[in-house]
Design an enzyme around this catalytic site. Structure first.
Site, PDB file in Angstrom:
ATOM      1  CG  HIS A   8      64.504  92.855 -45.770  1.00 24.85           C
ATOM      2  ND1 HIS A   8      63.742  93.476 -46.834  1.00 24.85           N
ATOM      3  CD2 HIS A   8      63.284  92.308 -44.996  1.00 24.85           C
ATOM      4  CE1 HIS A   8      62.429  92.963 -46.915  1.00 24.85           C
ATOM      5  NE2 HIS A   8      62.026  92.556 -45.800  1.00 24.85           N
ATOM      6  CG  ASP A  17      60.549  82.457 -39.704  1.00 26.21           C
ATOM      7  OD1 ASP A  17      60.036  83.736 -39.350  1.00 26.21           O
ATOM      8  OD2 ASP A  17      61.678  82.099 -39.751  1.00 26.21           O
ATOM      9  CG  ASP A  31      68.771  89.920 -33.691  1.00 27.16           C
ATOM     10  OD1 ASP A  31      69.789  90.083 -34.393  1.00 27.16           O
ATOM     11  OD2 ASP A  31      68.443  88.446 -33.639  1.00 27.16           O
ATOM     12  CB  SER A  58      69.812  81.959 -37.404  1.00 28.36           C
ATOM     13  OG  SER A  58      68.682  81.107 -37.567  1.00 28.36           O
TER      14      SER A  58
END
Length: 264
Positions: free
Chosen positions: A17, A41, A117, A148
């Site tokens: 994505h 978020d 990341d 996660s």
């Protein structure tokens, strides 16, 4: 392990994505030269956009910077109180960050299949470059449930402080972080002007003591003890601890500016 397979597949979908979104915004023919990546978020501070407005010229001017982040993962109230402080860091913080189109074009052909990341934290990707990050975060995550599975959320992430003040970033002199040599000079002056103490000394300081600059030497084998004292993450990625620059971590503890120094 079979139990971790759904989580891994979730990270693979997330990484795909990001590839789609970043390429749509910064790829060939997009017409955009920079991008702020803000996950759904995250709550932002009142000066979130002003922070990026002030740091964008620094990112554009310095080839030794690859991003600006609004997040300090060491940003619990016990270690983050200076709302006007910005530092260079060898660690990619993520969580509300800005990059330029040339950096994306450099990355896109080597984009990983998962854990995007962590990929940006690898030394062969960073190539000696740094990110800018604040002492007091300009974002806060409320994503307890996500890819996660809430890892570290209860113990750490939810405690990171969000700035609530309006800072006039564009009027501030940020030249001390405008290049690695200037930041080296700044840190050298700060560290040389600090009182060197041992970690245990901090426990003897009264909360009403006048603010001081303090430096604490640490070794790799003693890092966890320092991290526990200040409530910091204990891990490292590809030899770099979160928020550090050349092994130095600056923080504010009970109004005292503290420098954790490995080998400056």
């Amino acid at each position: 392990a079979s139990g971790s397979l759904p989580v891994r597949k979730s990270f693979q979908r997330l990484t795909a994505h990001y590839l789609f979104a970043l390429d749509a915004m910064l790829g060939e023919g997009s017409g955009h030269e920079q991008l702020i990546v803000l996950e759904e978020d995250l709550e932002i501070s009142p000066d979130f956009y002003a922070y990026f407005e002030a740091t964008l010229p620094l990112l554009r001017a310095d080839p030794c910077l690859f991003c600006v982040s609004a997040w300090n993962e060491n940003g619990k109230p016990s270690a983050a109180n200076d709302t006007k402080a910005i530092y260079r860091s060898d660690f990619f913080p993520g969580l509300g960050w800005m990059l330029l189109r040339p950096f994306w074009l450099e990355l896109r052909s080597q984009w990983p299949n998962e854990y995007w990341d962590e990929y940006l934290r690898r030394s062969h990707v960073r190539k000696g470059r740094q990110c800018l990050r604040p002492e007091v975060s300009r974002v806060r995550t409320f994503g307890e449930v996500g890819v996660s599975k809430g890892k570290f959320y209860a113990s750490h992430l939810r405690h990171v402080r969000l700035n609530s003040e309006l800072t006039n970033w564009t009027s501030m002199d940020l030249s001390y972080v405008s290049s690695a040599p200037r930041f080296d000079d700044y840190l050298s002056q700060e560290i040389s002007g600090s009182d060197f103490v041992i970690l245990e000394y901090l426990s003897t300081l009264a909360k009403t003591a006048e603010p001081r600059k303090l430096a604490i030497l640490y070794e790799d084998r003693t890092w966890i003890r320092c991290a526990k004292f200040f409530g910091l993450p204990e891990d490292q990625k590809d030899g770099v601890r979160r928020g550090t620059y050349r092994g130095v971590l600056a923080l504010t503890w009970q109004r005292h500016k503290v420098y954790l120094v490995r080998d400056w």
